[in-house]
Design a protein around this motif. Structure first.
Motif, mmCIF file in Angstrom:
data_model
loop_
_atom_site.group_PDB
_atom_site.id
_atom_site.type_symbol
_atom_site.label_atom_id
_atom_site.label_comp_id
_atom_site.label_asym_id
_atom_site.label_seq_id
_atom_site.Cartn_x
_atom_site.Cartn_y
_atom_site.Cartn_z
ATOM 1 N N ARG A 184 0.899 -1.316 0.126
ATOM 2 C CA ARG A 184 -0.192 -0.005 -0.044
ATOM 3 C C ARG A 184 0.972 1.124 -0.020
ATOM 4 N N LEU A 185 1.911 1.072 0.760
ATOM 5 C CA LEU A 185 3.041 2.384 0.762
ATOM 6 C C LEU A 185 3.644 2.562 -0.447
ATOM 7 N N ASN A 186 3.694 1.631 -1.094
ATOM 8 C CA ASN A 186 4.398 1.564 -2.492
ATOM 9 C C ASN A 186 3.364 2.164 -3.544
ATOM 10 N N VAL A 187 2.124 1.703 -3.440
ATOM 11 C CA VAL A 187 1.160 2.288 -4.209
ATOM 12 C C VAL A 187 1.062 3.817 -4.055
ATOM 13 N N PHE A 188 1.146 4.375 -3.005
ATOM 14 C CA PHE A 188 0.852 5.700 -2.416
ATOM 15 C C PHE A 188 2.221 6.364 -3.097
ATOM 16 N N ALA A 189 3.157 5.812 -3.046
ATOM 17 C CA ALA A 189 4.444 6.516 -3.239
ATOM 18 C C ALA A 189 4.862 6.625 -4.888
ATOM 19 N N ARG A 190 3.855 5.851 -5.502
ATOM 20 C CA ARG A 190 4.006 5.868 -7.194
ATOM 21 C C ARG A 190 2.691 6.216 -7.735
ATOM 22 N N LYS A 191 2.061 7.196 -7.047
ATOM 23 C CA LYS A 191 0.688 7.813 -7.485
ATOM 24 C C LYS A 191 0.946 8.575 -8.940
ATOM 25 N N ASN A 192 2.077 9.219 -8.801
ATOM 26 C CA ASN A 192 2.224 9.887 -10.249
ATOM 27 C C ASN A 192 2.473 9.165 -11.478
ATOM 28 N N GLU A 193 3.401 8.237 -11.099
ATOM 29 C CA GLU A 193 3.536 6.939 -12.101
ATOM 30 C C GLU A 193 2.398 6.373 -12.473
ATOM 31 N N ILE A 194 1.459 5.905 -11.766
ATOM 32 C CA ILE A 194 0.401 5.385 -12.173
ATOM 33 C C ILE A 194 -0.506 6.138 -12.712
ATOM 34 N N GLU A 195 -0.709 7.512 -12.481
ATOM 35 C CA GLU A 195 -1.480 8.393 -13.338
ATOM 36 C C GLU A 195 -0.907 8.430 -14.722
ATOM 37 N N ILE A 196 0.413 8.616 -14.901
ATOM 38 C CA ILE A 196 0.969 8.649 -16.257
ATOM 39 C C ILE A 196 0.597 7.342 -16.992
ATOM 40 N N LEU A 197 1.007 6.263 -16.224
ATOM 41 C CA LEU A 197 0.430 4.942 -17.166
ATOM 42 C C LEU A 197 -0.938 5.085 -17.342
ATOM 43 N N ARG A 198 -1.876 5.480 -16.431
ATOM 44 C CA ARG A 198 -3.484 5.646 -17.042
ATOM 45 C C ARG A 198 -3.426 6.489 -18.173
ATOM 46 N N LEU A 199 -2.695 7.753 -18.237
ATOM 47 C CA LEU A 199 -2.980 8.568 -19.386
ATOM 48 C C LEU A 199 -2.605 8.039 -20.777
ATOM 49 N N VAL A 200 -1.388 7.172 -20.604
ATOM 50 C CA VAL A 200 -0.866 6.730 -21.816
ATOM 51 C C VAL A 200 -1.510 5.308 -22.248
ATOM 52 N N GLY A 201 -2.792 4.958 -21.545
ATOM 53 C CA GLY A 201 -3.723 4.044 -21.854
ATOM 54 C C GLY A 201 -3.315 2.581 -21.182
ATOM 55 N N ALA A 202 -2.641 2.570 -20.249
ATOM 56 C CA ALA A 202 -2.115 1.304 -19.698
ATOM 57 C C ALA A 202 -3.498 0.562 -19.049
ATOM 58 N N THR A 203 -3.498 -0.810 -18.951
ATOM 59 C CA THR A 203 -4.563 -1.448 -18.627
ATOM 60 C C THR A 203 -4.568 -1.786 -17.058
ATOM 61 N N ASN A 204 -5.584 -1.999 -16.509
ATOM 62 C CA ASN A 204 -5.564 -2.252 -15.114
ATOM 63 C C ASN A 204 -4.509 -3.412 -14.577
ATOM 64 N N THR A 205 -4.631 -4.430 -15.345
ATOM 65 C CA THR A 205 -3.964 -5.710 -15.331
ATOM 66 C C THR A 205 -2.381 -5.097 -15.274
ATOM 67 N N PHE A 206 -2.069 -4.299 -16.168
ATOM 68 C CA PHE A 206 -0.611 -3.854 -16.341
ATOM 69 C C PHE A 206 -0.063 -3.245 -15.066
ATOM 70 N N ILE A 207 -1.107 -2.311 -14.715
ATOM 71 C CA ILE A 207 -0.697 -1.449 -13.470
ATOM 72 C C ILE A 207 -0.647 -2.517 -12.123
ATOM 73 N N ARG A 208 -1.311 -3.342 -12.123
ATOM 74 C CA ARG A 208 -1.438 -4.164 -11.029
ATOM 75 C C ARG A 208 -0.091 -5.230 -10.953
ATOM 76 N N ILE A 209 0.316 -5.796 -12.048
ATOM 77 C CA ILE A 209 1.172 -6.587 -12.023
ATOM 78 C C ILE A 209 2.487 -6.354 -11.054
ATOM 79 N N PRO A 210 3.003 -5.318 -11.347
ATOM 80 C CA PRO A 210 4.364 -5.020 -10.291
ATOM 81 C C PRO A 210 4.116 -5.173 -9.018
ATOM 82 N N PHE A 211 2.917 -4.675 -8.377
ATOM 83 C CA PHE A 211 2.621 -4.793 -7.222
ATOM 84 C C PHE A 211 2.362 -6.085 -6.639
ATOM 85 N N LEU A 212 1.536 -7.189 -7.607
ATOM 86 C CA LEU A 212 1.420 -8.410 -7.330
ATOM 87 C C LEU A 212 2.762 -9.329 -7.162
#
Length: 241
Positions: A138-166
């Motif tokens: 969870r802390l890592n998710v919060f620390a990477r909020k900006n990167e997650i938003e950028i990934l969303r903007l470039v069209g990354a899928t939900n699965t693609f975003i989740r995989i590194p945390f899993l």
């Protein structure tokens, strides 16, 4: 753990062999040793030299021959031992049996209590590991909020975003289980040296044995599953994708 079966002095060699074969037929038995009357007397003289004069005054050897039976370390149950003793005691030529059943019952009860406490503590540790890994992810998710938003903007899928945390939870669980195996290995090696000698006769009952490959595999699998579930829970709750 051993049992002594005392025998009739007048047994023939064939009868002795038959009794020995009956004992060896049990899956509980690891080793059988025949102790003759002369051997028993010599052992008594060696163990109790202060009673030498009393033995010398006896007109005959008071010790009967016997079979000393060493049981396997991993026995089935006390009930199985009692059944085995009664079966052998009923054989012709077996006059008596020596086995400290009361002591074994107490040790067996204590062993069950220790096992229950172990399961309880193990459950607490699993829950603690689950929440620790979940919070780390969870802390890592919060620390990477900006990167997650950028990934969303470039069209990354939900699965693609989740995989590194899993994968992070998977790796943390794997590392935790490997560290646990290492600690268990150290305990198994050091327990007999620093603690085992003080247990006396109970040392065999409480001795630590190395994990089998199957048990080690289950431990690693449990760590991986715990880490992955902790990561999944954290991602599902705190990563809004």
């Amino acid at each position: 753990m051993a049992i002594s079966f005392f025998l009739d002095r007048n047994l023939k060699p064939g009868d002795l062999e038959e009794i020995k074969n009956q004992i060896l037929a049990s899956e509980l038995v690891d080793q059988v040793t025949y102790v003759s009357s002369a051997d028993a007397l010599a052992r008594f003289r060696s163990n109790f030299p202060e009673l030498q004069e009393i033995i010398d005054n006896l007109k005959s050897n008071p010790f009967p021959p016997s079979f000393e039976v060493k049981l396997k370390e991993k026995i089935l149950s006390l009930q199985a031992i009692v059944y085995f003793m009664e079966k052998i005691k009923s054989l012709k030529g077996v006059t008596d049996v020596q086995f400290n059943q009361e002591w074994v019952e107490k040790m067996e009860s204590l062993s069950r209590i220790v096992q229950a406490v172990g399961f309880f503590l193990g459950g607490i540790l699993i829950l603690a590991s689950f929440f620790i890994i979940s919070n780390v992810v969870r802390l890592n998710v919060f620390a990477r909020k900006n990167e997650i938003e950028i990934l969303r903007l470039v069209g990354a899928t939900n699965t693609f975003i989740r995989i590194p945390f899993l994968l992070e939870g998977f790796v943390l669980g794997l590392l935790g289980s490997l560290v646990s195996l290492f600690i268990l290995f150290i305990l198994i090696k050091t327990f007999p040296i620093y603690i085992g000698s003080s247990l006396g006769a109970a040392r065999e009952l409480f001795s630590l044995r190395p994990l089998t490959l199957e048990q080690a595999g289950w431990l690693i699998a449990g760590g991986v599953v715990t880490g992955t579930l902790g990561s999944v829970t954290s991602v599902s709750r705190f990563l809004r994708v």
